[in-house]
Motif scaffolding. Structure first.
Motif, PDB file in Angstrom:
ATOM      1  N   SER A 114       0.816  -1.213   0.000  1.00 41.53           N
ATOM      2  CA  SER A 114       0.000   0.000   0.000  1.00 41.53           C
ATOM      3  C   SER A 114       0.850   1.263   0.000  1.00 41.53           C
ATOM      4  N   VAL A 115       0.216   2.361  -0.463  1.00 43.44           N
ATOM      5  CA  VAL A 115       0.837   3.671  -0.492  1.00 43.44           C
ATOM      6  C   VAL A 115      -0.219   4.695  -0.077  1.00 43.44           C
ATOM      7  N   MET A 116       0.201   5.713   0.653  1.00 40.99           N
ATOM      8  CA  MET A 116      -0.684   6.800   1.047  1.00 40.99           C
ATOM      9  C   MET A 116      -0.629   7.888  -0.022  1.00 40.99           C
ATOM     10  N   ILE A 117      -1.789   8.220  -0.603  1.00 37.05           N
ATOM     11  CA  ILE A 117      -1.892   9.275  -1.605  1.00 37.05           C
ATOM     12  C   ILE A 117      -2.941  10.268  -1.131  1.00 37.05           C
ATOM     13  N   ASP A 118      -2.516  11.518  -0.894  1.00 42.62           N
ATOM     14  CA  ASP A 118      -3.425  12.559  -0.400  1.00 42.62           C
ATOM     15  C   ASP A 118      -4.173  12.093   0.844  1.00 42.62           C
ATOM     16  N   GLY A 119      -3.454  11.431   1.732  1.00 44.65           N
ATOM     17  CA  GLY A 119      -4.028  11.009   3.007  1.00 44.65           C
ATOM     18  C   GLY A 119      -4.871   9.753   2.946  1.00 44.65           C
ATOM     19  N   LYS A 120      -4.980   9.123   1.774  1.00 47.14           N
ATOM     20  CA  LYS A 120      -5.774   7.911   1.636  1.00 47.14           C
ATOM     21  C   LYS A 120      -4.877   6.749   1.223  1.00 47.14           C
ATOM     22  N   GLU A 121      -5.138   5.601   1.802  1.00 44.31           N
ATOM     23  CA  GLU A 121      -4.343   4.421   1.499  1.00 44.31           C
ATOM     24  C   GLU A 121      -4.857   3.726   0.234  1.00 44.31           C
ATOM     25  N   GLU A 122      -3.943   3.419  -0.676  1.00 41.98           N
ATOM     26  CA  GLU A 122      -4.276   2.668  -1.881  1.00 41.98           C
ATOM     27  C   GLU A 122      -3.386   1.439  -1.989  1.00 41.98           C
ATOM     28  N   LYS A 123      -3.948   0.350  -2.465  1.00 39.85           N
ATOM     29  CA  LYS A 123      -3.160  -0.827  -2.765  1.00 39.85           C
ATOM     30  C   LYS A 123      -2.448  -0.622  -4.104  1.00 39.85           C
ATOM     31  N   PHE A 124      -1.346  -1.329  -4.295  1.00 37.87           N
ATOM     32  CA  PHE A 124      -0.648  -1.268  -5.576  1.00 37.87           C
ATOM     33  C   PHE A 124      -0.051  -2.630  -5.893  1.00 37.87           C
ATOM     34  N   THR A 125       0.246  -2.835  -7.162  1.00 38.60           N
ATOM     35  CA  THR A 125       1.034  -3.978  -7.625  1.00 38.60           C
ATOM     36  C   THR A 125       2.158  -3.428  -8.497  1.00 38.60           C
ATOM     37  N   ALA A 126       3.277  -4.115  -8.515  1.00 39.39           N
ATOM     38  CA  ALA A 126       4.435  -3.587  -9.229  1.00 39.39           C
ATOM     39  C   ALA A 126       5.402  -4.715  -9.564  1.00 39.39           C
ATOM     40  N   ILE A 127       6.401  -4.368 -10.368  1.00 41.44           N
ATOM     41  CA  ILE A 127       7.498  -5.255 -10.718  1.00 41.44           C
ATOM     42  C   ILE A 127       8.789  -4.486 -10.495  1.00 41.44           C
ATOM     43  N   GLY A 128       9.775  -5.149  -9.886  1.00 44.29           N
ATOM     44  CA  GLY A 128      10.996  -4.415  -9.609  1.00 44.29           C
ATOM     45  C   GLY A 128      12.118  -5.281  -9.097  1.00 44.29           C
ATOM     46  N   VAL A 129      13.112  -4.617  -8.524  1.00 44.81           N
ATOM     47  CA  VAL A 129      14.331  -5.278  -8.078  1.00 44.81           C
ATOM     48  C   VAL A 129      14.773  -4.673  -6.751  1.00 44.81           C
ATOM     49  N   ALA A 130      15.335  -5.510  -5.889  1.00 37.66           N
ATOM     50  CA  ALA A 130      15.930  -5.059  -4.634  1.00 37.66           C
ATOM     51  C   ALA A 130      17.389  -5.500  -4.616  1.00 37.66           C
ATOM     52  N   GLU A 131      18.132  -4.978  -3.649  1.00 40.84           N
ATOM     53  CA  GLU A 131      19.556  -5.341  -3.608  1.00 40.84           C
ATOM     54  C   GLU A 131      20.079  -5.246  -2.190  1.00 40.84           C
ATOM     55  N   ASP A 132      20.944  -6.211  -1.858  1.00 36.11           N
ATOM     56  CA  ASP A 132      21.774  -6.154  -0.655  1.00 36.11           C
ATOM     57  C   ASP A 132      23.219  -6.140  -1.136  1.00 36.11           C
ATOM     58  N   HIS A 133      23.950  -5.100  -0.766  1.00 37.97           N
ATOM     59  CA  HIS A 133      25.267  -4.844  -1.383  1.00 37.97           C
ATOM     60  C   HIS A 133      26.283  -4.481  -0.318  1.00 37.97           C
ATOM     61  N   HIS A 134      27.493  -5.048  -0.470  1.00 43.62           N
ATOM     62  CA  HIS A 134      28.613  -4.739   0.415  1.00 43.62           C
ATOM     63  C   HIS A 134      29.868  -4.652  -0.436  1.00 43.62           C
ATOM     64  N   ALA A 135      30.497  -3.485  -0.477  1.00 42.08           N
ATOM     65  CA  ALA A 135      31.701  -3.292  -1.291  1.00 42.08           C
ATOM     66  C   ALA A 135      32.816  -2.697  -0.436  1.00 42.08           C
ATOM     67  N   ILE A 136      34.043  -3.103  -0.731  1.00 40.45           N
ATOM     68  CA  ILE A 136      35.247  -2.461  -0.208  1.00 40.45           C
ATOM     69  C   ILE A 136      36.063  -2.069  -1.431  1.00 40.45           C
ATOM     70  N   TRP A 137      36.043  -0.761  -1.699  1.00 45.58           N
ATOM     71  CA  TRP A 137      36.655  -0.291  -2.952  1.00 45.58           C
ATOM     72  C   TRP A 137      37.274   1.097  -2.793  1.00 45.58           C
TER      73      TRP A 137
END
Length: 324
Positions: free
Chosen positions: A301-324
């Motif tokens: 869900s997302v709040m839009i103008d104070g009202k909660e709406e459900k949503f569906t989506a497609i995407g990507v997440a990441e867990d990242h650790h670098a020493i560079w």
């Protein structure tokens, strides 16, 4: 708060743009005034990093292509996942000193590493990978992104990143002589980053494109533990809103378990169910980079103008650790 657009990172007097979130693209990100120490481009090789990642999140296809200049090492990768065939394919390369010392790119520069290419022609980005399969993208970078100039650590001056989403894109992928995968629509996203991130860099990241129950377009870029959590942006029908810090909750193995991500302001709640993941563990002596990128479907869900709406989506997440 999103500030008016700026035109530079450093001028001839080495004046930095104030840290903040700026409307659309800061086009000139020349770092030459701080790349060198004495007559040696020390910071350019040991501290400055730059990359472009273009992701596509459509009902038919998830795909991504990235080229990374990490100073002493350059890398590139591409991948795609077909929902119809439940097929995942990827390829990658790592090249020591893959870009020359004078490589000082902007977003519209030509980026080429091995059989990966990103270039801009007539205002459109064209990306290609030719190897295990052939991947071609054409993306129009419409002016609705954000630029973030964030503090780094120690004597590293800043980190810059540009994000944009819901971009018109065309994709065609050919695998062998018979299998073709394609998609088109406002499914493209850009991550262009250039700067001097901390020697040890850790982040969690989320990017998606979707639709709410009232048929509004929704897109998000969220990050935690990086860039002072400044790049948390929500797009609703193209209107941009800054979000608070985000909390990522997940359990190993990250590609097999669901992720729950919420913003502390209560505006956004996300549930990611991975379809698969791309992962990498580079140990190149001068740098180490370990990450996993689960991709799949999202809802909640997302709040839009104070009202909660459900949503569906497609995407990507990441867990990242670098020493560079």
């Amino acid at each position: 708060m999103i500030l008016p657009q700026q035109d530079f990172i450093y001028d001839q007097h080495q004046t930095v743009v104030p840290f903040g979130i700026y409307d659309d693209l800061i086009k000139n990100v020349d770092t030459s005034s701080v790349d060198k120490q004495g007559f040696v481009a020390k910071k350019r090789r040991t501290e400055r990093k730059a990359w472009i990642f273009v992701g596509v999140f459509s009902p038919e296809l998830i795909c991504g292509l990235a080229i990374v200049d990490a100073g002493m090492v350059a890398t590139a990768f591409s991948y795609f996942y077909s929902f119809k065939d439940s097929l995942f394919e990827e390829d990658k390369i790592t090249v020591p000193l893959g870009f020359p010392t004078d490589f000082n790119p902007n977003l519209d520069s030509e980026w080429k590493l091995g059989n990966y290419l990103i270039k801009t022609e007539n205002g459109k980005m064209k990306l290609q990978y030719v190897g295990k399969y052939k991947l071609y993208m054409e993306l129009e970078n419409t002016a609705n992104g954000v630029s973030i100039v964030a503090p780094s650590k120690g004597d590293r001056p800043f980190n810059f990143t540009y994000k944009n989403v819901c971009l018109p894109v065309k994709v065609q992928i050919n695998k062998g002589n018979t299998n073709t995968y394609a998609t088109s629509g406002k499914y493209g996203s850009i991550d262009f980053t250039k700067g001097f991130p901390p020697r040890e860099t850790i982040w969690n990241w989320l990017s998606f494109i979707g639709i709410t129950e009232s048929k509004k377009s929704i897109a998000v870029n969220l990050v935690d533990r990086f860039n002072n959590n400044m790049e948390n942006i929500l797009w609703i029908d193209g209107q941009k809103t800054t979000l608070s810090s985000a909390t990522f909750s997940m359990q190993a193995p990250y590609d097999k378990s669901d992720w729950n991500i919420t913003t502390q302001d209560g505006i956004l709640k996300c549930h990611l169910s991975p379809c698969g993941a791309r992962s990498e563990n580079i140990n190149a002596l001068v740098m180490k980079s370990k990450f996993i990128q689960p991709f799949g479907t999202l809802n909640n869900s997302v709040m839009i103008d104070g009202k909660e709406e459900k949503f569906t989506a497609i995407g990507v997440a990441e867990d990242h650790h670098a020493i560079w």
